[in-house]
Scaffold this motif. Sequence first.
Motif, PDB file in Angstrom:
ATOM      1  N   VAL A 112      20.217  61.127 108.012  1.00 43.55           N
ATOM      2  CA  VAL A 112      18.892  61.320 107.419  1.00 43.55           C
ATOM      3  C   VAL A 112      18.731  60.459 106.179  1.00 43.55           C
ATOM      4  O   VAL A 112      17.714  59.768 106.000  1.00 43.55           O
ATOM      5  CB  VAL A 112      18.662  62.813 107.075  1.00 43.55           C
ATOM      6  N   SER A 130       7.419  62.213 109.189  1.00 49.81           N
ATOM      7  CA  SER A 130       7.766  63.550 109.685  1.00 49.81           C
ATOM      8  C   SER A 130       9.231  63.586 110.074  1.00 49.81           C
ATOM      9  O   SER A 130       9.696  62.761 110.862  1.00 49.81           O
ATOM     10  CB  SER A 130       6.906  63.914 110.906  1.00 49.81           C
ATOM     11  N   LEU A 131       9.947  64.544 109.513  1.00 47.96           N
ATOM     12  CA  LEU A 131      11.349  64.760 109.871  1.00 47.96           C
ATOM     13  C   LEU A 131      11.426  65.836 110.937  1.00 47.96           C
ATOM     14  O   LEU A 131      10.859  66.920 110.781  1.00 47.96           O
ATOM     15  CB  LEU A 131      12.144  65.187 108.630  1.00 47.96           C
ATOM     16  N   THR A 139      15.696  70.333 102.557  1.00 49.91           N
ATOM     17  CA  THR A 139      16.079  68.946 102.826  1.00 49.91           C
ATOM     18  C   THR A 139      14.905  67.986 102.647  1.00 49.91           C
ATOM     19  O   THR A 139      15.038  66.928 102.019  1.00 49.91           O
ATOM     20  CB  THR A 139      16.621  68.809 104.257  1.00 49.91           C
ATOM     21  N   THR A 140      13.747  68.330 103.210  1.00 47.21           N
ATOM     22  CA  THR A 140      12.602  67.423 103.167  1.00 47.21           C
ATOM     23  C   THR A 140      12.210  67.115 101.723  1.00 47.21           C
ATOM     24  O   THR A 140      11.960  65.956 101.363  1.00 47.21           O
ATOM     25  CB  THR A 140      11.406  68.033 103.922  1.00 47.21           C
ATOM     26  N   GLU A 141      12.197  68.157 100.886  1.00 46.79           N
ATOM     27  CA  GLU A 141      11.808  67.965  99.494  1.00 46.79           C
ATOM     28  C   GLU A 141      12.924  67.314  98.677  1.00 46.79           C
ATOM     29  O   GLU A 141      12.649  66.502  97.786  1.00 46.79           O
ATOM     30  CB  GLU A 141      11.430  69.302  98.871  1.00 46.79           C
ATOM     31  N   LEU A 144      14.087  63.586 101.269  1.00 53.43           N
ATOM     32  CA  LEU A 144      13.065  62.620 101.682  1.00 53.43           C
ATOM     33  C   LEU A 144      12.036  62.350 100.594  1.00 53.43           C
ATOM     34  O   LEU A 144      11.659  61.195 100.350  1.00 53.43           O
ATOM     35  CB  LEU A 144      12.357  63.119 102.953  1.00 53.43           C
ATOM     36  N   LEU A 161       4.018  63.818 103.869  1.00 52.60           N
ATOM     37  CA  LEU A 161       5.378  64.209 104.231  1.00 52.60           C
ATOM     38  C   LEU A 161       5.350  65.535 104.981  1.00 52.60           C
ATOM     39  O   LEU A 161       4.764  66.517 104.515  1.00 52.60           O
ATOM     40  CB  LEU A 161       6.239  64.332 102.963  1.00 52.60           C
ATOM     41  N   TYR A 163       7.572  68.311 107.799  1.00 53.51           N
ATOM     42  CA  TYR A 163       8.755  68.713 108.559  1.00 53.51           C
ATOM     43  C   TYR A 163       8.290  69.474 109.795  1.00 53.51           C
ATOM     44  O   TYR A 163       7.515  70.437 109.700  1.00 53.51           O
ATOM     45  CB  TYR A 163       9.709  69.597 107.754  1.00 53.51           C
ATOM     46  N   TYR A 187       4.493  69.067 102.867  1.00 53.50           N
ATOM     47  CA  TYR A 187       4.871  69.157 101.458  1.00 53.50           C
ATOM     48  C   TYR A 187       3.689  69.650 100.628  1.00 53.50           C
ATOM     49  O   TYR A 187       3.863  70.410  99.674  1.00 53.50           O
ATOM     50  CB  TYR A 187       5.367  67.797 100.970  1.00 53.50           C
ATOM     51  N   THR A 212       7.308  72.988 104.085  1.00 57.54           N
ATOM     52  CA  THR A 212       8.418  72.379 104.833  1.00 57.54           C
ATOM     53  C   THR A 212       9.621  73.323 104.864  1.00 57.54           C
ATOM     54  O   THR A 212      10.350  73.359 105.855  1.00 57.54           O
ATOM     55  CB  THR A 212       8.823  71.033 104.209  1.00 57.54           C
ATOM     56  N   GLU A 216      11.670  74.500 108.108  1.00 59.13           N
ATOM     57  CA  GLU A 216      13.119  74.269 108.216  1.00 59.13           C
ATOM     58  C   GLU A 216      13.849  75.570 108.532  1.00 59.13           C
ATOM     59  O   GLU A 216      14.751  75.610 109.382  1.00 59.13           O
ATOM     60  CB  GLU A 216      13.639  73.650 106.907  1.00 59.13           C
TER      61      GLU A 216
END
Length: 437
Positions: A112, A130-131, A139-141, A144, A161, A163, A187, A212, A216
């Motif tokens: 990632v 997009s993850l 993780t996204t915050e 990424l 952003l 997820y 986000y 997000t 998750e």
Amino acid sequence: MSNAKTSLLKKLESNEAVIGIVGLGYVGLPLMLRYNDLGYRVLGFDIDSGKVEQLNSGKSYIEHIGSERIARASSQGFEATTNFERVSEADAIILCVPTPLNKYREPDMSFVVATADAIKPYLRAGQVVSLESTTYPGTTEEELLPRIQEGGLKAGREVFLVYSPEREDPGNPCFETRTIPKVVGGYTENCREVGIALYSKAIDMVVPVSSTRVAEMTKLLENIHRAVNIGLVNEMKIVADRMGIDIFEVVDAAATKPFGFTPYYPGPGLGGHCIPIDPFYLTWKAREYGLHTRFIELSGEVNRAMPEYVVGKLMEGLNEHGKPVKGSKVLVLGIAYKKNVDDMRESPSVEIMEILEKKGANVAYSDPHVPVFPKMREHHFELNSVDISPESLRAYDAIVIATDHDKFDYDMIEKNAVLIVDSRGKYRDFQSNVIKA
């Protein structure tokens, strides 16, 4: 509404957006096909030049995705590349990269992070990232967000952003990418709105959530639910076996209850890219908050012990035939992690093979979906799949049914094998040469 958001929403709605998919495996490839079928131009990114070359020549490397589908996608504008500079061409960038565990069973976020670092120099206003990789909440915050904002773009205003966890189930004929509901968290509210627009064209049902982190955690709960219940039924199998009770018969009988029970079936351990791995993402993150996830850790212990349990049952059977495991010829049937696919990720069959090899057995395998043992990160066997016949079966001291592919002729196997260790409940009635494991 920002100009970047307005422009992006218009492109997504009109199918004029360019969809970039990073990671062209069991998740990314079906997603590519879906967007391609809808008329979007799709760019596929992968660090594996061999995969890129195969795709651009119209060939598939995943069994349940036919080459004719890849060739059709290519004729309709799909292109694969290893050149991440072309990220700037995409309006949506969907990350479908692996999130394995390291040897300490801690999250390995290297794929990632490396992907985020690879795309960040080429991000521009009016893109959504997009993850989809399964990961721990935050993780996204944490990983990424700072990377996509590093060049001065503001998330929620200029770039967006999201997820949205993948929910692919390779080889399941009842579901496809389009029909599996899609959870989407953003986000910011603007990010979520763009995420909904991205997926609502491709997926029949989009399920928006407030952040997000919620998205998750949703994916982790789904897989922890399965892992814990499979751990429970695996433990019940061991108890039932000691009592002389067939656990498969028990589960089938319990499943007739029309409420309050969901059937889970035991096996030789957990496999696949989600169930054996994802629970430990939450376990690891929970430590940051001073918490111990006891259910998750206990189910993990039970499930990880199942390959050893199967080998123990094999050793009991060999002893009854007056044979030590050392020097015995053992054929493992099925090395994919589940039936009717070629997916080898985290397969318990491979662990069984390794345990047997360490104990001195001569190990072979047969799997109609895996003709050659693939290169794997942690497992190495120089083996090809063995064709099974009455004559070849009789040449082995024992057969282990590790993955119950439909292509196996179980009647023929039962009639010709000297000893069968059945970890999948294929033989419900008594057979003198079958040990239920």
